[in-house]
Design an enzyme around this catalytic site. Structure first.
Site, PDB file in Angstrom:
ATOM      1  CB  THR A  52     -71.401  35.874  48.350  1.00  0.00           C
ATOM      2  OG1 THR A  52     -72.628  35.746  49.060  1.00  0.00           O
ATOM      3  CG2 THR A  52     -71.677  36.242  46.896  1.00  0.00           C
ATOM      4  CB  THR A  54     -71.338  36.944  54.821  1.00  0.00           C
ATOM      5  OG1 THR A  54     -70.124  37.661  55.078  1.00  0.00           O
ATOM      6  CG2 THR A  54     -72.230  37.002  56.048  1.00  0.00           C
ATOM      7  CB  CYS A  55     -74.473  34.376  51.257  1.00  0.00           C
ATOM      8  SG  CYS A  55     -74.757  36.141  51.009  1.00  0.00           S
ATOM      9  CB  SER A  56     -71.316  30.271  51.256  1.00  0.00           C
ATOM     10  OG  SER A  56     -71.845  30.446  49.966  1.00  0.00           O
ATOM     11  CB  ALA A  60     -77.640  29.871  53.337  1.00  0.00           C
TER      12      ALA A  60
END
Length: 169
Positions: A52, A54-56, A60
């Site tokens: 996703t 923001t996550c990528s 992370a």
């Protein structure tokens, strides 16, 4: 909902191991959370989903980039937890270069997310119940810091914030 001073709840997460060694079989391996936290300081960050935006792009990668600094601050391991399956988490970790830095832990049935109360209901977006976005430090099974985004945003669960907290312990 979990809070500072609470024992981190037990659950079984799954981790995809690509390289056989030290008795680990290839493929998704169960990780008993309570057993894995004993005698360690672990930085855990939860996020809504692998791949996703923001996550990528931010969440992370920040922890992967700061892994050595977390180790220097006394953190034994860093875990990324998401409501995805172990194959997806393994592929995402491979793409992000997480090997040896961040353990990519699958909470495929949201068992841990539900047990912590750190959930995000994205059913209306077709994603179902997910992990909320958060970060925390667990020392010998006890939560010592908690940064909960409370549903959205990316303001307090970033690597820099948790690293400063780890350095102050």
């Amino acid at each position: 909902m979990i809070k500072v001073g609470d024992t981190f709840p037990d659950a079984t997460l799954f981790e995809y191991i690509e390289v056989e060694g030290n008795g680990c079989s290839l493929g998704p391996n169960p990780v008993k959370v309570a057993d894995s936290l004993k005698g360690k300081t672990v930085a855990i960050f939860g996020l809504p989903g692998a791949y996703t935006p923001t996550c990528s792009a931010q969440h992370a990668p920040g922890y992967i980039a700061k892994a050595a600094e977390f180790k220097a601050a006394g953190v034994d391991e860093i875990w990324c937890v998401s409501v995805n399956d172990a194959f997806v988490m393994g592929a995402w970790g491979r793409e992000l270069g997480a090997a040896g830095k961040v353990r990519m832990m699958a909470d495929g049935s949201a068992q841990l997310a539900k047990a912590t109360g750190l959930t995000l209901d994205l059913t209306d977006k077709g994603l179902g119940l997910r992990s909320g976005r958060y970060s925390l430090l667990v020392k010998d099974g006890v939560v010592v810091t908690l940064n909960n985004e409370q549903g959205g945003g990316f303001a307090v669960s970033d690597a820099d914030t948790l690293l400063k907290q780890a350095q102050s312990l």
